[in-house]
Design a protein around this motif. Structure first.
Motif, PDB file in Angstrom:
ATOM      1  N   ASN A 229       0.934  -1.250  -4.250  1.00  0.00           N
ATOM      2  CA  ASN A 229       1.598  -1.343  -2.942  1.00  0.00           C
ATOM      3  C   ASN A 229       0.704  -2.599  -2.230  1.00  0.00           C
ATOM      4  OD1 ASN A 229      -1.112   0.006  -3.332  1.00  0.00           O
ATOM      5  ND2 ASN A 229      -1.355   1.504  -1.707  1.00  0.00           N
ATOM      6  N   ILE A 230      -0.685  -2.721  -2.241  1.00  0.00           N
ATOM      7  CA  ILE A 230      -0.840  -3.207  -0.746  1.00  0.00           C
ATOM      8  C   ILE A 230      -0.950  -4.898  -1.277  1.00  0.00           C
ATOM      9  CG2 ILE A 230      -3.334  -4.493   0.091  1.00  0.00           C
ATOM     10  CD1 ILE A 230      -1.762  -1.745   1.214  1.00  0.00           C
ATOM     11  N   MET A 231      -1.755  -5.203  -2.768  1.00  0.00           N
ATOM     12  CA  MET A 231      -1.463  -6.645  -3.448  1.00  0.00           C
ATOM     13  C   MET A 231      -0.247  -6.577  -4.702  1.00  0.00           C
ATOM     14  SD  MET A 231      -5.107  -7.129  -4.136  1.00  0.00           S
ATOM     15  CE  MET A 231      -5.950  -5.222  -4.264  1.00  0.00           C
ATOM     16  N   LYS A 232       0.292  -6.642  -3.834  1.00  0.00           N
ATOM     17  CA  LYS A 232       1.892  -6.826  -4.217  1.00  0.00           C
ATOM     18  C   LYS A 232       2.581  -7.822  -5.616  1.00  0.00           C
ATOM     19  CE  LYS A 232       4.205  -4.845  -0.281  1.00  0.00           C
ATOM     20  NZ  LYS A 232       3.732  -3.381  -1.009  1.00  0.00           N
ATOM     21  N   PHE A 233       1.447  -8.841  -5.493  1.00  0.00           N
ATOM     22  CA  PHE A 233       2.222 -10.210  -6.249  1.00  0.00           C
ATOM     23  C   PHE A 233       0.771 -10.277  -7.514  1.00  0.00           C
ATOM     24  CE2 PHE A 233       3.407 -11.803  -1.945  1.00  0.00           C
ATOM     25  CZ  PHE A 233       5.229 -10.943  -2.066  1.00  0.00           C
ATOM     26  N   THR A 234      -0.014  -9.463  -7.385  1.00  0.00           N
ATOM     27  CA  THR A 234      -1.738  -9.874  -8.231  1.00  0.00           C
ATOM     28  C   THR A 234      -1.118  -8.285  -9.439  1.00  0.00           C
ATOM     29  OG1 THR A 234      -3.235  -9.106  -6.622  1.00  0.00           O
ATOM     30  CG2 THR A 234      -2.420 -11.429  -7.332  1.00  0.00           C
ATOM     31  N   GLU A 235      -1.703  -7.280  -7.984  1.00  0.00           N
ATOM     32  CA  GLU A 235      -1.860  -5.544  -8.772  1.00  0.00           C
ATOM     33  C   GLU A 235      -0.462  -5.588  -9.172  1.00  0.00           C
ATOM     34  OE1 GLU A 235      -5.218  -3.351  -8.298  1.00  0.00           O
ATOM     35  OE2 GLU A 235      -6.429  -5.068  -8.233  1.00  0.00           O
ATOM     36  N   GLY A 236       0.677  -5.476  -8.191  1.00  0.00           N
ATOM     37  CA  GLY A 236       1.791  -5.160  -8.197  1.00  0.00           C
ATOM     38  C   GLY A 236       2.850  -5.422  -9.261  1.00  0.00           C
ATOM     39  N   ALA A 237       2.458  -6.839  -9.624  1.00  0.00           N
ATOM     40  CA  ALA A 237       2.416  -7.605 -11.554  1.00  0.00           C
ATOM     41  C   ALA A 237       2.382  -7.181 -12.427  1.00  0.00           C
ATOM     42  CB  ALA A 237       2.360  -9.305 -10.768  1.00  0.00           C
ATOM     43  N   PHE A 238       0.762  -6.897 -12.252  1.00  0.00           N
ATOM     44  CA  PHE A 238       0.661  -5.792 -13.229  1.00  0.00           C
ATOM     45  C   PHE A 238       1.920  -4.499 -13.803  1.00  0.00           C
ATOM     46  CE2 PHE A 238      -3.096  -2.591 -15.242  1.00  0.00           C
ATOM     47  CZ  PHE A 238      -3.174  -3.524 -16.438  1.00  0.00           C
ATOM     48  N   ARG A 239       1.233  -3.775 -12.786  1.00  0.00           N
ATOM     49  CA  ARG A 239       2.301  -2.518 -12.597  1.00  0.00           C
ATOM     50  C   ARG A 239       3.402  -3.169 -13.774  1.00  0.00           C
ATOM     51  NH1 ARG A 239       7.021  -0.339 -10.995  1.00  0.00           N
ATOM     52  NH2 ARG A 239       7.451   1.193 -10.088  1.00  0.00           N
ATOM     53  N   ASP A 240       4.250  -4.564 -12.933  1.00  0.00           N
ATOM     54  CA  ASP A 240       5.795  -5.083 -13.495  1.00  0.00           C
ATOM     55  C   ASP A 240       5.548  -4.711 -14.835  1.00  0.00           C
ATOM     56  OD1 ASP A 240       6.451  -3.435 -10.911  1.00  0.00           O
ATOM     57  OD2 ASP A 240       6.450  -5.497 -10.431  1.00  0.00           O
ATOM     58  N   TRP A 241       4.436  -6.377 -15.427  1.00  0.00           N
ATOM     59  CA  TRP A 241       4.508  -6.572 -16.498  1.00  0.00           C
ATOM     60  C   TRP A 241       4.137  -5.491 -17.463  1.00  0.00           C
ATOM     61  CZ3 TRP A 241       1.234 -11.206 -13.715  1.00  0.00           C
ATOM     62  CH2 TRP A 241       2.105 -11.740 -13.107  1.00  0.00           C
ATOM     63  N   GLY A 242       3.553  -4.333 -17.146  1.00  0.00           N
ATOM     64  CA  GLY A 242       2.831  -3.520 -17.960  1.00  0.00           C
ATOM     65  C   GLY A 242       4.095  -2.227 -18.718  1.00  0.00           C
ATOM     66  N   TYR A 243       5.145  -2.241 -17.339  1.00  0.00           N
ATOM     67  CA  TYR A 243       6.424  -1.566 -17.631  1.00  0.00           C
ATOM     68  C   TYR A 243       7.451  -2.343 -18.512  1.00  0.00           C
ATOM     69  CZ  TYR A 243       5.033   2.451 -14.836  1.00  0.00           C
ATOM     70  OH  TYR A 243       5.469   3.910 -14.183  1.00  0.00           O
ATOM     71  N   GLU A 244       7.123  -3.654 -18.432  1.00  0.00           N
ATOM     72  CA  GLU A 244       7.888  -4.024 -19.047  1.00  0.00           C
ATOM     73  C   GLU A 244       8.041  -4.485 -21.120  1.00  0.00           C
ATOM     74  OE1 GLU A 244       7.695  -8.546 -17.655  1.00  0.00           O
ATOM     75  OE2 GLU A 244       8.360  -8.511 -15.757  1.00  0.00           O
ATOM     76  N   VAL A 245       6.672  -4.191 -21.084  1.00  0.00           N
ATOM     77  CA  VAL A 245       5.725  -4.114 -22.287  1.00  0.00           C
ATOM     78  C   VAL A 245       6.570  -3.198 -22.752  1.00  0.00           C
ATOM     79  CG1 VAL A 245       3.161  -3.797 -23.849  1.00  0.00           C
ATOM     80  CG2 VAL A 245       3.769  -5.905 -21.842  1.00  0.00           C
ATOM     81  N   ALA A 246       6.124  -2.075 -22.612  1.00  0.00           N
ATOM     82  CA  ALA A 246       6.774  -0.881 -22.431  1.00  0.00           C
ATOM     83  C   ALA A 246       7.922   0.088 -23.406  1.00  0.00           C
ATOM     84  CB  ALA A 246       6.354   0.191 -21.479  1.00  0.00           C
TER      85      ALA A 246
END
Length: 418
Positions: A229-246
């Motif tokens: 919610n704050i670091m959208k392009f680093t930790e937000g990307a971590f979230r998005d890439w994690g869901y892509e794997v799933a």
């Protein structure tokens, strides 16, 4: 390879690795061990004795090979992390180390981080579970049974930073403000600046490890913990890439939390793992208020450090908390706690964390029977109230033991249980 100051055991066999990075472990492996700094000189030998006893009780033999880093390396090599130590850990595949001291604010960078980078040990796994009899600050510590998968090579631990007062930091400041347009972002005056890299490659290989573990060990969920919610392009990307794997790599074996509720009314398929995500600061609350609702956590490096320590507090502290680092076909076990130099050489501190780190090492070697013996023997020592000072002072009618005496009790328990 010929080693200069490391003595390779005359007996024993190498652990090999298949093309698929699976370990092939003989019954007499050679395993490097770094005792470490500070209390490592006490807990290292204690863990050796316990793990050796568990191996022997199950018809196997560990051939230990002493390697050196930190203070012990400076005494022998005049450097903190000799090349032959890295080579030994690379060649023999599976190893264990005690804590290594990292100076705060100045001096050399973390040797623990350096080893993880040099060996590409990109996953740090910290199982957190309560042992019967261990005092805890929470009412129901038995609810804690989480496994943290912490990314090990990126984030702020990549060590990309510039010191206040240098020409380089002023160049970076000017670039950020003038070239990139982040005007007035950084206060005037001395400033230190660091870069926080989080990559798709690093994220996805970590999340795969976490999901694979959940599937193989009948775990119900994998939670991606981030500050997106704050670091959208680093930790937000971590979230998005994690869901892509799933979504893209696991088919019906994995569903997202949205799918669970929108399409299945909250009813989880029997053989599927649910992937969800939580904001990191909220997750620190959730591990206290909804402990039993979480299972496997996948986290960027810094979040993983914080959260796993917080989980460890609930099961009695870092003296109990084990850990292990994994790469492709490579394992390095290490306890979560630091080197506590003021207690060094006093034969006083609790070696349980390093012993249980060795227990995880045995599991990854496929020696589950030996690993179970270690856990059961440790827990029995605590139930019998034959413990080191840190637990003895919190438990009535306990017998206070030295580090080495406690290890001897655990070994006795192994022999009785085998």
């Amino acid at each position: 390879m010929d080693y200069d100051k490391i003595e390779v055991p005359s007996e024993g066999s190498k652990i090999e690795v298949t093309e698929d990075d699976e370990l092939v472990v003989p019954d007499d492996p050679i395993i490097p061990i770094i005792h470490g700094d500070g209390i490592g000189t006490d807990v290292g030998p204690a863990a050796q004795n316990v793990l050796e006893a568990a191996a022997e009780a199950t018809g196997r033999e560990i051939n230990w090979m002493r390697a050196y880093a930190g203070e012990s390396a400076r005494e022998r090599y005049d450097e903190n992390l000799p090349a032959e130590t890295v080579e030994a850990l690379t060649e023999f595949k599976v190893s264990i180390k005690g804590p290594l001291t990292t100076p705060v604010g100045a001096g050399f960078r973390s040797l623990n981080v350096a080893l993880r980078k040099k060996l590409d040990l990109y996953t740090n796994i910290r199982p957190t579970y309560h042992l019967d009899g261990v005092p805890s600050p929470v009412k129901r510590p038995e609810q804690m049974d989480m496994v943290s998968f912490r990314e090990n090579t990126e984030d702020v631990y990549a060590g990309i930073e510039w010191e206040a007062g240098t020409d380089e930091v002023q160049e970076v400041k000017a670039f950020v403000e003038e070239e990139m347009g982040f005007d007035s972002t950084i206060h005037d005056g001395p400033v230190g600046i660091g870069i926080k890299p989080i990559t798709e490659f690093g994220t996805k290989r970590l999340v795969r490890r976490a999901i694979d573990y959940a599937l193989e060990n009948d775990r119900d969920s994998v939670t991606l913990v981030h500050k997106g919610n704050i670091m959208k392009f680093t930790e937000g990307a971590f979230r998005d890439w994690g869901y892509e794997v799933a979504r893209e790599e696991y088919g019906d074996e994995v569903i997202t939390e949205d799918t669970l509720w929108e399409e299945r009314g909250g009813e989880q398929p029997e053989d599927a793992v649910v992937v969800n995500d939580r904001i990191a600061d909220n997750m620190l609350q959730q591990i206290l208020t909804r402990t039993d609702q979480y299972d496997v956590l996948a986290l960027p490096n810094l979040n993983g450090d914080y959260l796993s320590d917080a989980c460890g507090a609930q099961i009695g502290g870092l003296g109990i908390a084990p850990g292990i680092n994994l790469g492709d076909g490579r394992v390095l076990a290490e306890p979560v706690h630091g080197s506590a130099p003021k207690y060094a050489g006093q034969d006083k501190v609790n070696p349980t964390a390093m012993i249980l780190s060795g227990r995880i090492m045995l599991e990854f070697m496929g020696w589950n029977d030996a690993a179970d013996l270690v856990r059961d023997a440790v827990e029995q020592a605590i139930v019998d109230r034959r413990v080191t000072y840190d637990i003895e002072r919190q438990v009535e009618d306990a017998e206070k033991l030295a580090t080495s005496e406690y290890a001897d009790v655990v070994v006795e328990n192994i022999h009785e249980m085998a």
